[in-house]
Structures are given as structure tokens and as C-alpha cells.
Scaffold this active site. Structure first.
Site, PDB file in Angstrom:
ATOM      1  N   SER A 172       1.333  -7.349  -0.697  1.00 54.29           N
ATOM      2  CA  SER A 172       1.999  -8.365   0.135  1.00 54.29           C
ATOM      3  C   SER A 172       1.077  -9.492   0.564  1.00 54.29           C
ATOM      4  CB  SER A 172       2.683  -7.727   1.339  1.00 54.29           C
ATOM      5  OG  SER A 172       1.783  -7.502   2.392  1.00 54.29           O
ATOM      6  N   THR A 206       1.670  -4.105   4.409  1.00 59.96           N
ATOM      7  CA  THR A 206       1.513  -4.403   5.837  1.00 59.96           C
ATOM      8  C   THR A 206       0.975  -5.809   6.092  1.00 59.96           C
ATOM      9  OG1 THR A 206      -0.740  -3.520   5.892  1.00 59.96           O
ATOM     10  CG2 THR A 206       1.044  -1.983   6.429  1.00 59.96           C
ATOM     11  N   ASP A 207       0.288  -6.396   5.091  1.00 66.26           N
ATOM     12  CA  ASP A 207      -0.451  -7.635   5.366  1.00 66.26           C
ATOM     13  C   ASP A 207       0.443  -8.785   5.816  1.00 66.26           C
ATOM     14  OD1 ASP A 207      -2.812  -6.387   4.822  1.00 66.26           O
ATOM     15  OD2 ASP A 207      -3.095  -7.271   2.839  1.00 66.26           O
ATOM     16  N   THR A 214       0.833  -1.216   0.000  1.00 66.93           N
ATOM     17  CA  THR A 214       0.000   0.000   0.000  1.00 66.93           C
ATOM     18  C   THR A 214       0.857   1.250   0.000  1.00 66.93           C
ATOM     19  OG1 THR A 214      -1.844  -1.097   1.050  1.00 66.93           O
ATOM     20  CG2 THR A 214      -1.698   1.256   1.416  1.00 66.93           C
TER      21      THR A 214
END
Ligand code: ASP
Length: 314
Positions: free
Chosen positions: A62, A95-96, A16
Site C-alpha cells: 500500500s 497499513t501504510d 503485509t
């Protein structure tokens, strides 16, 4: 000529932080990994004064992180960290799966120089995007004398890979540091170091040298109301090579799920590791536990550990 070890290398992987939406007020309907890493750097004017270079290692969301990208990222990070003129490496990431990549890099490289991951919860095109400041903070950490190990910097907090946990689906301050909290804080561009930089025994790049397409399949499953052994048997039939089970509470398992997992070990020779589905807290083994626990490791970290164990087995 820059002084020795003053260069920072920024490796882009997408996420992101490199996301772009059609509208500045759209914080969810965007494409992650749309922008190249140089665009992210150019959006942070103070970085112009830093001795920097950038490399695009991948450009993905990710959620789609995979073994091939992990292998390449570890190789490129190791390459740059070994250069005498490089002080530290920063990785822009989604971030995932940030906590998984951070733990993977920690286990494989455990570098003496800083390897600093950063990410963002809002796309680069958003009003009040958080990526530019997170990137600047990550570079600040990578340039800090004495900083070491795999770290993640978001929302002003510097977490060690071991303690990094994504805790919120949308909040800017989405990450927590487990039971121990951050290693340091970045406050208005200055670092306040709270505890020792993380160290570890690296498995080394040779541990992950095998063709990623042939890396062993390690699955994560969970205990829950009504959990039974069918899922375990389906996974074994499909060829799974290792199992991590996110148990309830202190890693507890329903009787039929535990029986199926014990059978997976004894009959199929598939290793099983027990974690907790709770967000915090270590699993403490009761005497005579039927299956070993991964202690304070999250299920996602335990999956990385088991994967590396299986990769180095003959
Ligand atoms: N899906 C995005 C990713 O992990 C989410 C983010 O970066 O915040 O790449």
C-alpha cells in the site's frame, strides 16, 4: 438459501496481511501483497462457517497505492454494497496508506452498510501473524447488526475513517483513533460498541469517474526549521494543482513559507489548505488567518478532500 443480507464480500488489495517472507522470523524482509485474498481466508478456519465471497481488486504494497486502484476499489465496494444479499464488505489492505484509503472511501461512499478495512503489521508467513485474527474481527464487525460506514479493524480496535491514524512503524498495535478513540472494540469475537457508527454525505462515484491518470496533482509539504518558499515555487513550476501544508503546532508556517503559499493562491490560483504536523489535535484558526485550515483533518485526509474538490470543479 442464506437469509437476506447475510453475505460478506472480501476484497483483497495486498499489503503485509498478504505478505510472505522466506523465513517465519523475518518480519521486515518480506514481499507485501504476495498472497491472494482466498489464501488469507483459508487461513482462518472460523470463516468457513460464514457466507463469504472474495474478489482480488489489486495486489500491491500500500505504499504504492494509486488513483487507479482507489477508483477501482471504490467502484467494486459500491457494487457489492448495493447487492441486497450483501451485509457488508471487508477490504484487506496494507497499513501504510490505510488511513488515506479509509478516508477516500468514506468521502466517496459513506455507506449505510459496513465497509470494513483490515490489515496486519506482520506478514502472513510470520510467527504469530496478526492478519488472521484481524481478518476474522473485520468480518465480525461487518456482520454486526447496525454496523455502518467506513471502519478499520486492527488489534481489536474498530476506528472510524475520520479518526484513523497510523502511529507506530512496527508495533502490532500501530493505529490510534485520534482525539476520540475507537468506535468499538472486538473482544474475544464479541463487539462492544462505544459510540455511534460514522455517517457522512458521500461525494458519489461520479466525483471520481475521470480517468485516474488525469486526476489533479495535490502535494503535501511541511513547515520545518529553515522552511522557505523554494519548494512551493518548484511545485508550482512543475504543475501542482493543490497544496496541503502540514504546519507546525496549530498549523503555523514560517514567514517565507506562508508568503510563498499566499502567492500560490493569489497569483497562481492554486488552493492551499493548512493542517498540523502534530499527530493529534485540530487546527484552530486565529482571527484573520492568511490561509484556511482543514480543522481536525490530518494532512493526508486534507489531501483527499482537496483532490475531491478539484475533481468536481468544472
Ligand atoms: N508496506 C506494507 C503496506 O502498506 C505495510 C503493511 O501492510 O503493514 O502494504
Amino acid at each position: 438459501m442464506p437469509s437476506p443480507a447475510s453475505r460478506i464480500v472480501i476484497l483483497g488489495t495486498g499489503g503485509t496481511i498478504a505478505g510472505q517472507a522466506a523465513r517465519a522470523d523475518d518480519a521486515v524482509g518480506y514481499t507485501a501483497g504476495a498472497l491472494g485474498v482466498q489464501v488469507l481466508i483459508d487461513a482462518v478456519p472460523p470463516l468457513q462457517a460464514v457466507d463469504l465471497e472474495a474478489e482480488q481488486v489489486a495486489q500491491l504494497d500500500s505504499k504504492d497505492m494509486d488513483a487507479a486502484t482507489w477508483q477501482r476499489l471504490a467502484q467494486r465496494a459500491a457494487h457489492h454494497l448495493a447487492r441486497p444479499e450483501v451485509q457488508g464488505v471487508v477490504v484487506t489492505h496494507g497499513t501504510d496508506t490505510l488511513e488515506e484509503t479509509a478516508w477516500f472511501l468514506h468521502r466517496v461512499l459513506a455507506p449505510a452498510k459496513p465497509l470494513v478495512l483490515t490489515a496486519a503489521m506482520r506478514p502472513a508467513s510470520a510467527l504469530s501473524a496478526d492478519g488472521p485474527l484481524n481478518l476474522l474481527d473485520a468480518v465480525t464487525v461487518a456482520r454486526h447488526p447496525g454496523a455502518a460506514g467506513v471502519l478499520a479493524v486492527l488489534a481489536g480496535r474498530v476506528q472510524a475513517a475520520a479518526d484513523l491514524r497510523k502511529r507506530h512503524a512496527t508495533r502490532l498495535d500501530a493505529f490510534a483513533g485520534g482525539d476520540v478513540g475507537p468506535v468499538a472494540l472486538v473482544e474475544d469475537g464479541r463487539l462492544r460498541v462505544l459510540r455511534a457508527w460514522p455517517r457522512g454525505e458521500p461525494a458519489g462515484l461520479q466525483a471520481i469517474a475521470r480517468d485516474p491518470a488525469a486526476w489533479p496533482w495535490v502535494a503535501v509539504l511541511a513547515n520545518h526549521a529553515g522552511a522557505d518558499g523554494r519548494e512551493v515555487r518548484a511545485l508550482l513550476n512543475a504543475g501542482v494543482r493543490g497544496l496541503v501544508v502540514a504546519g507546525t503546532g496549530n498549523g503555523s508556517l514560517s514567514a517565507p513559507l506562508e508568503a510563498a503559499l499566499v502567492e500560490a493562491v493569489s497569483d497562481a490560483g492554486v488552493p492551499v489548505v493548512r493542517c498540523s504536523r502534530c499527530a493529534d489535535g485540530a487546527v484552530i484558526d486565529p482571527p484573520g488567518a492568511a490561509l484556511p485550515s482543514a480543522g481536525e483533518r490530518s494532512p493526508w485526509q486534507a489531501r483527499v478532500d482537496l483532490l475531491l474538490d478539484l475533481l468536481v470543479q468544472p
